[in-house]
Design a protein around this motif. Structure first.
Motif, short mmCIF file in Angstrom:
data_model
loop_
_atom_site.label_atom_id
_atom_site.label_comp_id
_atom_site.label_asym_id
_atom_site.label_seq_id
_atom_site.Cartn_x
_atom_site.Cartn_y
_atom_site.Cartn_z
N GLN A 118 0.80 -1.22 0.00
CA GLN A 118 0.00 0.00 0.00
C GLN A 118 0.84 1.27 0.00
O GLN A 118 0.34 2.35 -0.33
CB GLN A 118 -0.92 0.02 1.23
CG GLN A 118 -1.96 -1.09 1.24
CD GLN A 118 -2.72 -1.15 2.55
OE1 GLN A 118 -2.17 -0.88 3.62
NE2 GLN A 118 -4.00 -1.49 2.48
N ASP A 132 -13.24 9.19 6.47
CA ASP A 132 -13.28 8.07 5.52
C ASP A 132 -13.64 6.77 6.22
O ASP A 132 -14.35 5.92 5.67
CB ASP A 132 -11.94 7.94 4.80
CG ASP A 132 -11.76 8.98 3.70
OD1 ASP A 132 -12.72 9.74 3.44
OD2 ASP A 132 -10.67 9.03 3.10
N ASN A 154 -10.82 3.09 3.30
CA ASN A 154 -9.59 2.55 3.91
C ASN A 154 -8.65 3.61 4.49
O ASN A 154 -7.58 3.26 5.00
CB ASN A 154 -8.84 1.68 2.90
CG ASN A 154 -8.34 2.47 1.69
OD1 ASN A 154 -8.52 3.70 1.62
ND2 ASN A 154 -7.71 1.78 0.76
N LEU A 183 -6.75 5.66 2.98
CA LEU A 183 -5.60 5.92 2.12
C LEU A 183 -6.00 6.90 1.01
O LEU A 183 -7.19 7.17 0.80
CB LEU A 183 -5.08 4.62 1.51
CG LEU A 183 -4.47 3.63 2.50
CD1 LEU A 183 -4.18 2.29 1.81
CD2 LEU A 183 -3.21 4.20 3.13
N ALA A 184 -5.01 7.38 0.28
CA ALA A 184 -5.26 8.37 -0.77
C ALA A 184 -6.17 7.82 -1.87
O ALA A 184 -6.91 8.59 -2.50
CB ALA A 184 -3.94 8.85 -1.37
N ASN A 185 -6.13 6.50 -2.09
CA ASN A 185 -6.96 5.94 -3.15
C ASN A 185 -8.43 5.81 -2.74
O ASN A 185 -9.29 5.52 -3.57
CB ASN A 185 -6.44 4.57 -3.60
CG ASN A 185 -6.43 3.53 -2.49
OD1 ASN A 185 -7.06 3.70 -1.44
ND2 ASN A 185 -5.71 2.44 -2.70
N ARG A 186 -8.72 5.99 -1.47
CA ARG A 186 -10.08 5.96 -0.93
C ARG A 186 -10.83 4.70 -1.36
O ARG A 186 -12.02 4.73 -1.70
CB ARG A 186 -10.86 7.21 -1.32
CG ARG A 186 -10.19 8.52 -0.92
CD ARG A 186 -11.15 9.68 -0.96
NE ARG A 186 -12.05 9.67 0.17
CZ ARG A 186 -13.18 10.38 0.25
NH1 ARG A 186 -13.54 11.16 -0.77
NH2 ARG A 186 -13.96 10.31 1.31
N ALA A 187 -10.14 3.59 -1.30
CA ALA A 187 -10.75 2.30 -1.62
C ALA A 187 -11.62 1.83 -0.45
O ALA A 187 -11.62 2.44 0.63
CB ALA A 187 -9.66 1.27 -1.92
#
Length: 275
Positions: A216, A243, A249, A251-255
């Motif tokens: 990640q 978030d 999650n 993280l920057a990807n916002r998964a």
């Protein structure tokens, strides 16, 4: 004829009347539930829409009206949604008080919230991160320490901390540890299954927590935790908290959230009231 006894009874009645009048006058002011307000201030800026966080509307409206009265927020944004415009307006108010850095991120603190509401509203369910302390080689606040100790009590073991709060300069942390409520925990001596258990216990007591993996980012396996509703959070930590509430999650990807499901998602204060 007024006897000494009658005089004493009259004085007592007058005192009681004053005692009742004080709280009654105070109760006449609208209330701002700080716990609900902070939850909205974490979640609403991360939403894709202008939905209102459950239970926060009236409190947010009181704060937005106070900001509007000071010329800091346009009327169109006085809507009960603590979005980015309200965050920016509150940060401007904090700066007007002489605050800067962590004290002017737009996340309300107890002192600024009470000052903003002078003669307008009263603050209920106040939040405080507590004092800053050195603990197990890292820096945390006393609220975060109490949360960690309760998670460890549930686990029946002590965890190893690798990074605390109020630190800066770590590029891999993206600013999440600059303020309060942040912890990184070593997992080198934990099995794969037990790592998930630890994340679950941290979540149960009020942390947004995830197992981070080398795939990640530029970091080893570790558990990353952010104390929900910590009013000393950095802006990056506020985003992670929001978030987490939204099932992401952090993280920057916002998964999608990849951690164990814990419902309901409670803050430390909510956990204490229900456990």
């Amino acid at each position: 004829m007024l006897t000494r006894r009658n005089l004493l009874l009259t004085a007592a009645a007058a005192t009681a009347s004053v005692a009742v009048a004080g709280p009654t006058a105070q109760a006449a002011l609208p209330q701002v539930n700080m716990e609900a307000l902070i939850k909205a201030a974490q979640i609403d800026p991360r939403r894709a829409d202008t939905a209102i966080t459950t239970g926060s509307r009236d409190s947010v409206l009181q704060v937005e009206r106070a900001l509007q009265a000071r010329g800091l927020l346009a009327a169109t944004y006085v809507d009960g949604h603590f979005g980015t415009s309200t965050i920016s307006a509150y940060a401007a108010y904090q700066r007007s008080l002489g605050y800067s850095g962590l004290d002017a991120t737009g996340l309300p603190g107890l002192t600024s919230l009470r000052l903003l509401g002078d003669q307008r509203y009263m603050v209920t369910l106040p939040l405080s991160p507590g004092s800053t302390v050195a603990y197990r080689g890292v820096t945390v606040n006393t609220r975060t320490r109490a949360m960690l100790l309760e998670a460890e009590r549930l686990l029946g073991r002590q965890l190893t901390l690798t990074q605390g709060s109020y630190t800066s300069g770590n590029s891999s942390s993206a600013g999440t540890h600059d303020g309060g409520g942040a912890l990184d925990i070593s997992v080198t001596d934990l099995s794969t299954t037990y790592r998930t258990t630890v994340v679950g216990r941290l979540r149960r007591v009020g942390f947004a927590a995830w197992l981070r993996t080398p795939s990640q980012g530029d970091w080893p396996y570790h558990i990353h935790a952010i104390a929900l509703a910590d009013t000393d959070q950095s802006a990056a930590a506020q985003h992670q908290a929001g978030d987490y509430y939204l099932g992401l999650n952090g993280l920057a990807n916002r998964a999608a959230d990849d951690g164990p499901v814990v419902t309901p998602k409670l803050t430390w204060e909510e956990y204490q009231r229900t456990s």
